[in-house]
Scaffold this motif. Sequence first.
Motif, PDB file in Angstrom:
ATOM      1  N   TRP A   3       0.838  -1.205   0.000  1.00 28.75           N
ATOM      2  CA  TRP A   3       0.000   0.000   0.000  1.00 28.75           C
ATOM      3  C   TRP A   3       0.867   1.247   0.000  1.00 28.75           C
ATOM      4  O   TRP A   3       0.557   2.226  -0.674  1.00 28.75           O
ATOM      5  N   MET A  56       1.905   2.315  -3.437  1.00 30.06           N
ATOM      6  CA  MET A  56       0.865   2.823  -4.335  1.00 30.06           C
ATOM      7  C   MET A  56       0.905   4.350  -4.373  1.00 30.06           C
ATOM      8  O   MET A  56       1.159   4.989  -3.360  1.00 30.06           O
ATOM      9  N   ILE A 100      -5.094   0.083 -10.390  1.00 28.95           N
ATOM     10  CA  ILE A 100      -5.477  -0.978  -9.468  1.00 28.95           C
ATOM     11  C   ILE A 100      -6.556  -1.811 -10.145  1.00 28.95           C
ATOM     12  O   ILE A 100      -7.524  -1.280 -10.683  1.00 28.95           O
ATOM     13  N   ILE A 159      -5.509   5.258  -9.522  1.00 30.85           N
ATOM     14  CA  ILE A 159      -5.488   5.746  -8.150  1.00 30.85           C
ATOM     15  C   ILE A 159      -5.373   7.269  -8.139  1.00 30.85           C
ATOM     16  O   ILE A 159      -4.588   7.843  -8.891  1.00 30.85           O
ATOM     17  N   LYS A 176      -4.625   8.182  -1.324  1.00 28.96           N
ATOM     18  CA  LYS A 176      -4.823   7.132  -0.337  1.00 28.96           C
ATOM     19  C   LYS A 176      -4.787   7.714   1.065  1.00 28.96           C
ATOM     20  O   LYS A 176      -4.318   8.839   1.271  1.00 28.96           O
ATOM     21  N   CYS A 218      -7.731   3.369  -0.554  1.00 31.62           N
ATOM     22  CA  CYS A 218      -7.203   3.792  -1.845  1.00 31.62           C
ATOM     23  C   CYS A 218      -8.346   4.460  -2.602  1.00 31.62           C
ATOM     24  O   CYS A 218      -9.328   3.806  -2.950  1.00 31.62           O
ATOM     25  N   MET A 243      -9.926   6.184  -5.866  1.00 32.79           N
ATOM     26  CA  MET A 243      -9.646   5.978  -7.286  1.00 32.79           C
ATOM     27  C   MET A 243     -10.671   6.666  -8.161  1.00 32.79           C
ATOM     28  O   MET A 243     -11.720   7.090  -7.690  1.00 32.79           O
TER      29      MET A 243
END
Length: 160
Positions: free
Chosen positions: A70, A73, A79, A93, A96, A119, A121
Motif C-alpha cells: 500500500w 501505491m 489498481i 489511483i 490514499k 485507496c 480511485m
Amino acid sequence: MGKGNVFIFSISDNTIRTRYGDSTAKGFKLETILPPTVNSGMGEQIRNLYPDGRCFLWGARKRQETLTLWKEMAAEDLIVGCGPGVVLSAAFILGKMDDPEPAARIWPDSPADPYRLLCFMEEPYLGHSPIVTQLFRYLGEDCRGFRKLPPEQSRYIKED
C-alpha cells in the motif's frame, strides 16, 4: 506521481464480491466517508478529488504485507480487482489514506479489524472479463491476493 505501477487485488468471497461490485458501480457519498466535521488536510484533499460528492475506493486491512505494498501505491498507478478467473474492475489511483474511521462507516461488519488502508480511485471500469490464456501476459496466471505486478507486465498493460 505514480510510476505507472499496476496492483492486483482479489475478491474471492462471493458475498464480498457482490457487495464490492454494487458499491463500486454506485460509488459512495462523500459525506458518508468524510462527515462535514472532518477538517483535516487529508479530508479536504479527498473532497477536492470528488467535486460531485461521489467517491470510489478500495480498502485493505493493515497487515505488514499489505502495508508494504500500500505504501508503494501512488496517484496514477492502476489498481485491478479480480475474482476467481475474472477481471472485475480497473481504475487509476487518485490518493490514499490510512484511517479506520471512514472504513468503519462503509464496511461496518469488521470493526475490530477495519479495511483502513484506503485507496481512492477514479470511477472504475467494471466488467466480468474472463482471465483467458491471452491475459496471462498482463496479469500472470495467479490473480489471487494483493500484489504489485512486475515492471514488464505493467509495461505490457500501459503499451497495449
